[in-house]
Write an enzyme that holds these catalytic residues in place. Structure first.
Site, PDB file in Angstrom:
ATOM      1  N   ILE A 204      62.863 -60.382  17.398  1.00 15.40           N
ATOM      2  CA  ILE A 204      63.090 -59.897  18.770  1.00 15.40           C
ATOM      3  C   ILE A 204      62.881 -61.023  19.784  1.00 15.40           C
ATOM      4  O   ILE A 204      62.529 -60.794  20.927  1.00 15.40           O
ATOM      5  CB  ILE A 204      62.214 -58.666  19.070  1.00 15.40           C
ATOM      6  CG1 ILE A 204      60.717 -58.980  18.954  1.00 15.40           C
ATOM      7  CG2 ILE A 204      62.550 -57.536  18.115  1.00 15.40           C
ATOM      8  CD1 ILE A 204      59.819 -57.808  19.405  1.00 15.40           C
TER       9      ILE A 204
ATOM     10  N   THR B  61      60.922 -63.554  18.773  1.00 12.01           N
ATOM     11  CA  THR B  61      59.583 -64.001  18.436  1.00 12.01           C
ATOM     12  C   THR B  61      59.567 -65.229  17.539  1.00 12.01           C
ATOM     13  O   THR B  61      58.590 -65.967  17.529  1.00 12.01           O
ATOM     14  CB  THR B  61      58.858 -62.869  17.692  1.00 12.01           C
ATOM     15  OG1 THR B  61      59.792 -62.297  16.764  1.00 12.01           O
ATOM     16  CG2 THR B  61      58.408 -61.790  18.635  1.00 12.01           C
TER      17      THR B  61
ATOM     18  N   GLN C 223      55.088 -67.304  22.141  1.00  9.81           N
ATOM     19  CA  GLN C 223      54.687 -65.907  22.248  1.00  9.81           C
ATOM     20  C   GLN C 223      53.559 -65.738  23.247  1.00  9.81           C
ATOM     21  O   GLN C 223      53.562 -64.822  24.058  1.00  9.81           O
ATOM     22  CB  GLN C 223      54.215 -65.404  20.871  1.00  9.81           C
ATOM     23  CG  GLN C 223      55.343 -65.031  19.953  1.00  9.81           C
ATOM     24  CD  GLN C 223      56.135 -63.881  20.529  1.00  9.81           C
ATOM     25  OE1 GLN C 223      55.654 -62.771  20.622  1.00  9.81           O
ATOM     26  NE2 GLN C 223      57.338 -64.164  20.953  1.00  9.81           N
TER      27      GLN C 223
ATOM     28  N   GLY D 255      48.378 -61.167  13.836  1.00 11.01           N
ATOM     29  CA  GLY D 255      49.330 -61.175  14.945  1.00 11.01           C
ATOM     30  C   GLY D 255      48.779 -61.949  16.123  1.00 11.01           C
ATOM     31  O   GLY D 255      47.574 -62.116  16.266  1.00 11.01           O
ATOM     32  N   VAL D 256      49.702 -62.435  16.968  1.00  9.84           N
ATOM     33  CA  VAL D 256      49.228 -63.163  18.152  1.00  9.84           C
ATOM     34  C   VAL D 256      50.064 -62.833  19.396  1.00  9.84           C
ATOM     35  O   VAL D 256      49.644 -63.045  20.518  1.00  9.84           O
ATOM     36  CB  VAL D 256      49.199 -64.681  17.859  1.00  9.84           C
ATOM     37  CG1 VAL D 256      50.603 -65.258  17.824  1.00  9.84           C
ATOM     38  CG2 VAL D 256      48.333 -65.433  18.839  1.00  9.84           C
ATOM     39  N   GLY D 257      51.235 -62.255  19.167  1.00 14.86           N
ATOM     40  CA  GLY D 257      52.174 -62.069  20.272  1.00 14.86           C
ATOM     41  C   GLY D 257      51.709 -61.087  21.324  1.00 14.86           C
ATOM     42  O   GLY D 257      52.174 -61.117  22.460  1.00 14.86           O
ATOM     43  N   GLU D 258      50.817 -60.194  20.961  1.00 20.44           N
ATOM     44  CA  GLU D 258      50.307 -59.235  21.947  1.00 20.44           C
ATOM     45  C   GLU D 258      48.946 -59.659  22.477  1.00 20.44           C
ATOM     46  O   GLU D 258      48.609 -59.368  23.627  1.00 20.44           O
ATOM     47  CB  GLU D 258      50.250 -57.842  21.329  1.00 20.44           C
ATOM     48  CG  GLU D 258      51.636 -57.388  20.922  1.00 20.44           C
ATOM     49  CD  GLU D 258      51.720 -55.925  20.529  1.00 20.44           C
ATOM     50  OE1 GLU D 258      52.824 -55.364  20.659  1.00 20.44           O
ATOM     51  OE2 GLU D 258      50.722 -55.338  20.086  1.00 20.44           O
TER      52      GLU D 258
END
Ligand SMILES: Cc1cc2nc3c(=O)[nH]c(=O)nc-3n(C[C@H](O)[C@H](O)[C@H](O)COP(=O)(O)OP(=O)(O)OC[C@H]3O[C@@H](n4cnc5c(N)ncnc54)[C@H](O)[C@@H]3O)c2cc1C
Ligand code: SF4
Lengths: 737, 316
Positions: free
Chosen positions: A469, A471, A630, A694-697
């Protein structure tokens, strides 16, 4: 592959390809405009017609009549779909309201018709010629009002999480805080709108769409159309942003399918920008009450966090208290969610649902508490760190480097030079302030599968329905396969976003990177076994002694090129990662710290960010370049949330009024002067064989509060009602001289 | 969008005549506002008259030492012109505070003056709006009105005029030159050009049907310090919450005009006279009789504070 014990050393740990800052392998496609996005796939099927959506102009009620004749007679029109001729429709498991409304209307801009025509312009013009008479019904549109009137619902309180005796401990605490914070409704407003091309071949349906979760989309499309799941194919290789707005089947896809059936030819539909706010999902507004009690020593003894949000029937609450269950120590605790019924459009996941709005509130409260305790805000958080799940002290965190993030950030940002007394620093026109917040986001494990093939040129092809998306999924998956098979990135082909491929974790909840690469890892392990077996290398367990490197397979003094090992027919393997109860045994979360400097115009109270720093501890960073992208993107979104993003609710008629990009402001380049990101060294063997999280949020979580705290430091004005716009500051600003 | 016919006019007078011949016709210049509105069927012209080829894109000195700006001069070119930057800095700064580089490359002087409101209810054709559909009501009154007018509004409409350029033009006493369908020309002082909504908010200017703007003329340069301050929620590419345009002379006298507060760029002669007394005195005169909504009442102190800051900057 079942993953239920911590990962030992494995081929990923070589870090020859994984962990390297690698440019996107799909970058050239994007920069040359040749990446195929859904609406522009003119080549996939001939004879495409255009659909244009007609949306409800009331928020609640019924369609009394709908006249389509004038539209049908308009130039170029091929078909019109309404609830009258759409046939019986089910409802997807993940949709609160039907995607095609009528006769009941559940929210403003719910789709009520689709006009299909030869050209886009004809479809759009004819859509205006559909005449709908509505019977308006009363609705509930005001969260604050709903909160006042709903009272205490014992059923909802039953779900509260409590530890110890919060009320007594709070009562007894010498230093306390009891404040209420609000966050507004927000819109994903991703660049690419929801868009789909649908084509039927007999009773089989193919959709080329823009969707984060292929398997969910396929299942819910089949369910809504009441057709077998196997007859639906969903293809979504490139997605121009999603942020959770494309997690689910939405109206573009359903209506394209219905339009194509009615018109007897392929149909494409995109949601126009002005429909995105009210037709699709949004991040729901919250009202959050936080109570914290502490001793004079600065240790938290009691903490409570309750959050009110609203939704349609079948909709869920915004889980804004999640982080409060895990972030800080404290023996007496209470967290709870309160859900009101509202007839606004469906509230649902937007980047870091729960934690993003939750930390916007909690981390202001922590700043306020630190001030009351006369403790430095960084030290206050460190003092209240916990290495175990506070609700269940036997349960450790798999990794928790919050303190290191805070200390590193404080040092790199120059925190010690901050003047703790508010409204003391001036730079010309600007009042300058510095603020910080902790970042926290849970790491979610979810199964994910892939297929890998090795051909006689030594090329490894990965297929999984994972999505990219924006990312960087293509790239980290290629890195994983390259590392596992001992080839260069030039020998890896990645194919994503097709329901014909093995089902992956998909993209959401920052779970995509770790789980999807772990699935590819599992498939590659199988492929390695197949290669070794074919060459007769399979002696020791786990292929010890067999090396995949430089395009060769080696065992002892034998070395065979992979291409040759594959042979004419090639080799292929399919597997996935599945998790046992490993996530139950230790809490998996990601941690960080945000530091922000703002300037507040002394006259106008305009707030402008001057510099930002994020420090993240989030397991192995698979690709520091895409991970950084990100995080800076998330920090930018945090600036929007802190300073400008708000869907304005018309509480009389029940809709989001500022439903385009002129009215719903998001940050522009001029708002984002300087961003820095630091990743702490970390591997988490509990998370997957990739040891990643995860790291994008995470990059978004806490940013809003860090900015609000910086505004406080600059001005001495505490705004607890997001966004922090100048009208909320003006009254308290110093006189203009 | 409704189907429409299209022509390219041969001369300004012909363009005006063509507009009179075709009821419901509209001129199209840069198209940056008109086309958006046509796509949403807020504007539904049956006929478009393209005025781009009429050689109205020149700028020339006037005999009395002013500057005549062709109606089709692009915002980018106008803002960058050496004479404008030197003599009418307020205009250059106001233009550069508006829209984006891409839009300014297309946007024209006349089109900018005639751009329509950004009231969100005006943009949603499902909502009652007297400006879009006379007599249908005003959804903004009692609704989401944070951006809207605090003064000069009516029971029919509380929209604002969104132009930055027009604020500068008003402070600089520009004149709008036109040609009518019968070929007659006239010059309209900018102060008489934009109207208050009254009970006809759909009529926004004193232009007559078919009347074409040919130029905007600036009088002799004023000297003084030229400041344009646009206050907004983000740093760029947003419409003003309020904007203050001021020309301040070394003796403290000068002029001030506001954007973002009314249905037209806002200037009050008696307020200008108060400039030497400071921001409070000026604002009291400028905004006398203001009737804000609870959501936009902050604009009143914001104007005073912004003006105060502008005057401080002018003093140096
Ligand atoms: C995203 C966006 C952001 C923007 N932000 C800002 C901003 O911050 N500040 C700001 O001031 N503006 C802003 N604008 C508005 C922009 O300045 C106007 O769209 C532009 O100036 C209009 O000029 P145009 O030549 O394109 O007009 P057109 O769209 O061609 O025409 C506008 C109107 O003028 C009429 N017209 C054009 N020429 C003549 C003529 N010679 N005689 C008579 N009538 C004529 C047309 O019939 C039409 O009704 C923004 C616009 C957009 C799209
Ligand atoms: S304020 Fe004016 S433009 Fe806005 S809705 Fe009311 S009438 Fe329409």
């Amino acid at each position: 592959m079942k993953f239920d014990t911590p990962a030992a050393t494995n081929p990923i740990d070589q870090l020859k390809v994984v962990g390297k800052p690698t440019s996107r392998i799909d970058g050239p496609l994007k920069t040359t405009g040749t990446a195929p996005y859904a609406y522009e796939r003119h080549d996939v099927v001939p004879n495409q017609a255009y659909g244009y959506v007609v949306a409800s102009t009331i928020a609640k009620g019924r369609i009394a009549s709908i006249a389509v004749e004038e539209a049908k007679a308009a130039p170029g029109v091929l078909a019109v779909v309404t609830h009258g001729n759409a046939g019986k429709l089910g409802k997807g498991d993940r949709n609160a309201a039907p995607l095609l409304g009528g006769p009941e209307i559940d929210h403003y801009h719910q789709a009520v018709a689709l006009v299909v025509a030869e050209s886009f312009e004809q479809a759009r013009a004819a859509a205006q010629r559909i005449h709908v008479e509505y019977e308006r019904a009363e609705g509930a549109f005001d969260l604050a009002h709903a909160r006042e009137t709903m009272g205490d619902d014992p059923e909802q309180k039953k779900e509260d999480k409590t530890v110890g005796d919060f009320a007594a401990a709070f009562d007894a605490a010498p230093v306390k805080l009891d404040e209420t914070y609000t966050t507004p409704d927000q819109s994903h407003m991703m660049m690419e709108p929801h868009a789909t091309i649908a084509a039927w071949q007999g009773d089989r349906l193919t959709v080329w769409t823009s969707n984060q979760m292929i398997a969910w989309a396929a299942a819910d499309l089949a369910k809504t159309l009441e057709m077998p799941r196997e007859k639906v194919r969903v293809i979504s290789p490139f997605i121009g942003g999603g942020f959770g707005g494309k997690l689910f089947l939405r109206a573009d896809t359903l209506l394209a399918a219905l339009g194509a059936r009615e018109a007897g030819r392929p149909v494409k539909v995109a949601l126009p920008r002005p429909m995105m706010a009210n037709n699709t999902t949004h991040r729901p507004a919250t009202i959050q009450r936080i109570r914290i009690g502490a001793g004079q020593d600065g240790r938290i003894t009691a903490i409570a966090h309750e959050s009110w949000s609203g939704n349609l029937e079948d909709g869920k609450p915004e889980t804004a208290v999640d982080q409060t269950r895990l972030l800080y120590a404290g023996a007496n605790r209470l967290t709870g969610l309160r859900l009101a019924h509202l007839d606004l459009p469906e509230g649902n996941a937007m980047r870091a649902p729960g934690e993003a709005p939750g930390l916007m509130a909690l981390e202001i409260a922590m700043d306020e508490m630190a001030e009351r305790l006369k403790v430095d805000p960084v030290e206050f958080r460190i003092l209240n760190d916990t290495q175990v799940d506070p609700e269940n002290p036997e349960r450790p965190f798999s990794q928790r480097q919050l303190v290191q993030c805070l200390r590193t950030g404080a040092e790199r940002f120059g925190w010690s030079k901050r003047n703790a007394e508010p409204a003391r620093v001036r730079d010309g026109r600007w009042l300058v302030g510095i603020g910080m917040a902790a970042a926290f986001r849970n790491n979610l494990l979810t199964k994910s599968a892939a297929r890998v093939r090795l051909d006689n040129r030594g090329v490894v092809t990965v297929e999984t329905d994972m999505t990219d998306i924006g990312t960087g999924s293509y790239t980290i998956i290629a890195q994983t396969a390259a590392e596992m098979m001992g080839v260069g990135l030039d020998k890896v082909v990645v194919r994503l976003g097709d329901s014909g491929y093995p089902a992956s974790a998909g993209s959401g909840g920052q779970w995509g990177a770790n789980n999807s690469t772990a699935g590819v890892y599992a498939a590659c392990v199988k492929l390695r076994e197949a290669v070794a077996q074919k060459l007769g290398f399979n002696s020791a367990p786990d292929l010890a002694g067999v090396q995949f490197a430089d395009g060769q397979v080696r065992s002892g003094n034998r070395s065979v090129p992979l291409a040759q090992a594959a042979g004419e027919a090639g080799l292929s393997a399919e597997d996935g990662i599945e998790y046992g109860d490993i996530a139950k045994r230790a809490q998996q979360s990601t941690f960080g710290a945000h530091f922000v400097e703002v300037g507040v115009d002394a006259a106008t109270a305009e707030v402008r960010v001057r510099r930002m720093l994020a420090v993240c501890a989030a397991g192995r960073i698979l690709n520091p370049l895409s991970a950084r992208s990100q995080v800076i993107g998330a920090m930018t979104m945090g600036v929007g949330a802190a300073l400008m993003e708000e869907l304005a609710v018309d509480t009389r008629t029940g809709f989001f009024v500022n439903h385009d990009l002129a009215g719903y402001e998001v940050p522009v380049h001029a708002d984002i002067p300087h961003q820095e990101v630091i990743f702490l060294d970390e591997t988490d063997p509990m998370s997957s064989p990739m040891k990643a999280k995860g790291v994008g949020e995470l990059g978004l979580c806490g940013v809003g509060a860090a900015i609000a705290n910086a505004v406080y430091n600059a001005t001495g004005l505490r705004v607890r009602d997001y966004p922090v716009t100048l009208d909320k500051l003006l009254d308290g600003m110093p006189p203009v001289t | 969008m409704r189907p429409f016919t299209y022509e390219r006019a041969g001369s300004p007078a012909e363009a005006a005549a063509a507009a009179a011949r075709n009821p419901g016709a509209k001129f199209i210049a840069g198209g940056t506002n008109l086309l958006d509105l046509m796509k949403l069927e807020i504007e539904t012209p049956a006929h478009l008259i393209d005025v781009n080829g009429l050689s109205l894109d020149r700028m020339e000195a006037t005999p009395d030492g002013g500057l005549r700006i062709g109606a089709l001069v692009r915002n980018t070119d106008l803002a960058a012109d050496e004479r404008v930057r030197r003599d009418y800095g307020l205009l250059s700064r106001a233009l550069l505070a508006g829209a984006s580089g891409q839009l300014r490359n297309k946007a024209t002087t006349a089109g900018n003056l005639l751009q329509r409101t950004r009231c969100p209810y005006f943009y949603d054709t499902a909502q009652p709006c007297n400006k879009r559909q006379p007599g249908s009501g005003c959804a903004a009154i009692g609704g989401f009105s944070r951006q809207l007018a605090v003064i000069g509004g009516s029971e029919s409409c509380i929209a604002t005029h969104p132009s930055d350029m027009a604020v500068a033009m008003l402070a600089l006493d520009a004149t709008v030159e036109t040609v009518r369908p019968d070929g007659a020309t006239r010059a309209i002082p900018i102060a008489d050009f934009h109207r208050l909504p009254g009970d006809t908010p759909h009529i926004e200017t004193s232009l007559e049907p078919g009347e074409l703007i040919t130029a905007v003329t600036l009088p002799q340069p004023l000297g003084g310090t030229h400041i344009y301050r646009k206050v907004r929620d983000r740093a760029s590419y947003a419409f003003a919450l309020v904007a203050v345009g001021a020309v301040v002379q070394p003796d403290g006298s000068g002029r001030v005009a506001l954007g973002g507060v009314a249905h037209k760029p806002w200037r009050v002669a008696e307020a200008d006279a108060e400039l030497p007394k400071g921001a409070r005195a000026v604002t009291t005169r400028l905004l006398a009789g203001a009737a804000p909504t609870p959501e936009n009442a902050f604009k009143l102190p914001l104007v005073e504070r912004t003006l105060g800051s502008v005057l401080a900057e002018a003093k140096g």
